[in-house]
Design a protein around this motif. Structure first.
Motif, short mmCIF file in Angstrom:
data_model
loop_
_atom_site.label_atom_id
_atom_site.label_comp_id
_atom_site.label_asym_id
_atom_site.label_seq_id
_atom_site.Cartn_x
_atom_site.Cartn_y
_atom_site.Cartn_z
N UNK A 111 0.83 -1.21 0.00
CA UNK A 111 0.00 0.00 0.00
C UNK A 111 0.86 1.26 0.00
N UNK A 112 1.98 1.22 0.71
CA UNK A 112 2.87 2.38 0.74
C UNK A 112 3.43 2.66 -0.65
N UNK A 113 3.81 1.61 -1.38
CA UNK A 113 4.32 1.80 -2.75
C UNK A 113 3.22 2.38 -3.64
N UNK A 114 2.00 1.86 -3.49
CA UNK A 114 0.88 2.39 -4.28
C UNK A 114 0.63 3.85 -3.92
N UNK A 115 0.72 4.17 -2.63
CA UNK A 115 0.49 5.55 -2.18
C UNK A 115 1.48 6.52 -2.80
N UNK A 116 2.71 6.08 -2.99
CA UNK A 116 3.72 6.95 -3.60
C UNK A 116 3.44 7.18 -5.08
N UNK A 117 2.66 6.32 -5.69
CA UNK A 117 2.39 6.43 -7.13
C UNK A 117 1.07 7.14 -7.43
N UNK A 118 0.21 7.29 -6.43
CA UNK A 118 -1.14 7.81 -6.66
C UNK A 118 -1.20 9.28 -6.32
N UNK A 119 -1.85 10.06 -7.18
CA UNK A 119 -2.01 11.48 -6.92
C UNK A 119 -2.44 12.21 -8.17
N UNK A 120 -2.72 13.50 -8.02
CA UNK A 120 -3.17 14.28 -9.20
C UNK A 120 -2.14 14.30 -10.32
N UNK A 121 -0.86 14.34 -9.98
CA UNK A 121 0.18 14.35 -11.01
C UNK A 121 0.32 12.94 -11.60
N UNK A 122 0.26 12.87 -12.90
CA UNK A 122 0.33 11.57 -13.56
C UNK A 122 1.75 11.05 -13.64
N UNK A 123 2.15 10.24 -12.67
CA UNK A 123 3.48 9.65 -12.67
C UNK A 123 3.36 8.15 -12.87
N UNK A 124 4.18 7.62 -13.75
CA UNK A 124 4.22 6.18 -13.92
C UNK A 124 4.91 5.55 -12.70
N UNK A 125 4.66 4.27 -12.46
CA UNK A 125 5.35 3.62 -11.34
C UNK A 125 6.87 3.75 -11.42
N UNK A 126 7.41 3.67 -12.62
CA UNK A 126 8.86 3.79 -12.77
C UNK A 126 9.33 5.19 -12.41
N UNK A 127 8.58 6.21 -12.86
CA UNK A 127 8.96 7.59 -12.56
C UNK A 127 8.82 7.88 -11.07
N UNK A 128 7.79 7.33 -10.43
CA UNK A 128 7.59 7.56 -9.00
C UNK A 128 8.73 6.94 -8.19
N UNK A 129 9.10 5.71 -8.51
CA UNK A 129 10.19 5.06 -7.78
C UNK A 129 11.53 5.75 -8.05
N UNK A 130 11.73 6.21 -9.31
CA UNK A 130 12.96 6.93 -9.62
C UNK A 130 13.03 8.24 -8.84
N UNK A 131 11.91 8.93 -8.74
CA UNK A 131 11.87 10.17 -7.98
C UNK A 131 12.11 9.95 -6.50
N UNK A 132 11.64 8.80 -5.98
CA UNK A 132 11.84 8.51 -4.56
C UNK A 132 13.33 8.32 -4.25
N UNK A 133 14.04 7.63 -5.10
CA UNK A 133 15.43 7.30 -4.80
C UNK A 133 16.42 8.38 -5.26
N UNK A 134 16.08 9.07 -6.34
CA UNK A 134 17.01 10.08 -6.84
C UNK A 134 16.71 11.46 -6.29
N UNK A 135 15.42 11.76 -6.13
CA UNK A 135 15.03 13.08 -5.63
C UNK A 135 15.24 14.19 -6.62
N UNK A 136 15.44 13.87 -7.89
CA UNK A 136 15.73 14.88 -8.89
C UNK A 136 14.49 15.16 -9.75
N UNK A 137 14.37 16.41 -10.18
CA UNK A 137 13.31 16.79 -11.08
C UNK A 137 11.96 16.90 -10.41
N UNK A 138 10.91 17.18 -11.19
CA UNK A 138 9.56 17.30 -10.64
C UNK A 138 9.08 16.04 -9.92
#
Length: 334
Positions: A19-46
């Motif tokens: 559920x925590x992984x799903x929570x990181x991917x869900x929101x108004x901004x359309x992020x793919x699962x790959x982009x959400x996980x990349x953003x979590x670990x890299x912290x770069x970009x929008x």
């Protein structure tokens, strides 16, 4: 911990991770699962800003608040030897909300100040301590519920009075929406404010597990087994006040989690209150996290309040418990 309790705890822990992984991917901004996980670990970009600064604090707060409410409900049920015990039934969230609302409305402290959870903790402490004092050592379910209803009603009236007397009408409106419970726009500041108090409440309540097991035999029998019933009562008051006060201070009133979570796991782990505590905390975390995900997936342009969703889930379960108790009483009478 017994095998059934350990098995259900591991299952719930795995569910929370998913559920925590799903929570990181869900929101108004359309992020793919790959982009959400990349953003979590890299912290770069929008994507990094959205995931790390917005969704991660919200997810962690959902887990912490749900675990705190589930554990608090299990602790109160163990102390009072009553499966209907829950912080919201005894006025703790309402009193915490009233104290925090007063601090915000009258400008005693900003919303992101440590003074807000402290105020909530003081309000919850007064409420739970008042319940224990009013109901007495040998109170029946009816007396306990009536005392809790009186305290909750009084705290609700105080909150309404605070809203009426608030010098700034915009602050009053903000508090009114905040009282419905929500994790929207919560940040790492809220997480840092509330987390220490909630973790402290876990430690305090967990130390009383053995006493809860002894209390199933009654207070006199528990005392003969070496349990310090008075100390246990005080520690539960402190632990519930710490957790509920901090949770309400950052997320508003999120009701029925403390009632539903222990009830969901009790059949799987048994009626021993010591075995119920950890699974109840994990079930509470999963419940709040799932509710928050459902809110963000909803079709409404405006987020439904978290307290509304948990109440819609909790009320039917609460009513089913009441009907079950009534059938048992009617069967015993016949």
């Amino acid at each position: 911990m017994s095998r059934p309790a350990l098995r259900i705890a591991l299952t719930l822990a795995a569910l929370i991770v998913v559920l925590a992984i799903v929570s990181l991917m869900v929101g108004p901004a359309g992020l793919s699962p790959r982009a959400a996980l990349a953003g979590l670990f890299s912290g770069e970009g929008p994507a990094g800003i959205i995931v790390r600064d917005i969704r991660l604090p919200r997810t962690l707060l959902a887990v912490l608040i749900g675990a705190t409410l589930g554990l608090s409900g299990a602790a109160l049920q163990g102390l009072l030897r009553n499966p209907l015990a829950e912080p919201a039934l005894f006025g703790a969230p309402q009193a915490a909300a009233a104290a925090a609302a007063a601090a915000i409305a009258f400008g005693f402290a900003p919303v992101t100040s440590f003074a807000i959870p402290v105020a909530g903790i003081l309000g919850a402490t007064i409420s739970i301590a008042g319940l224990v004092a009013i109901a007495g050592r040998r109170a029946s379910l009816t007396v306990t519920l009536l005392a809790g209803l009186a305290l909750a009603s009084f705290a609700g009236a105080m909150t309404a009075l605070i809203l009426n007397l608030a010098p700034n009408p915009f602050i009053a409106l903000e508090i009114a929406f905040w009282l419905l419970g929500s994790l929207e726009d919560r940040s790492s500041d809220h997480l840092l404010i509330a987390a220490p108090f909630m973790v402290a409440s876990w430690v305090v309540l967990s130390t009383q597990a053995a006493a809860f097991r002894a209390l199933t035999l009654g207070e006199d029998a528990a005392a003969s087994l070496g349990a310090d019933v008075a100390r246990t009562r005080i520690m539960v008051v402190i632990g519930v006040a710490l957790g509920v006060g901090a949770a309400v201070a950052v997320a508003g009133a999120v009701g029925f989690v403390g009632l539903v979570a222990p009830h969901l796991v009790r059949r799987a782990v048994g009626s021993d209150p010591a075995r119920v505590m950890l699974p109840a905390a994990l079930a509470g975390a999963a419940l709040v996290l799932a509710a928050d995900i459902a809110i963000r997936l909803g079709p409404s342009a405006v987020e439904i309040k978290l307290g509304v969703v948990t109440a819609l889930i909790g009320v039917p379960i609460f009513l089913s418990m009441i009907f079950r108790e009534r059938r048992l009483l009617e069967g015993a009478a016949s």
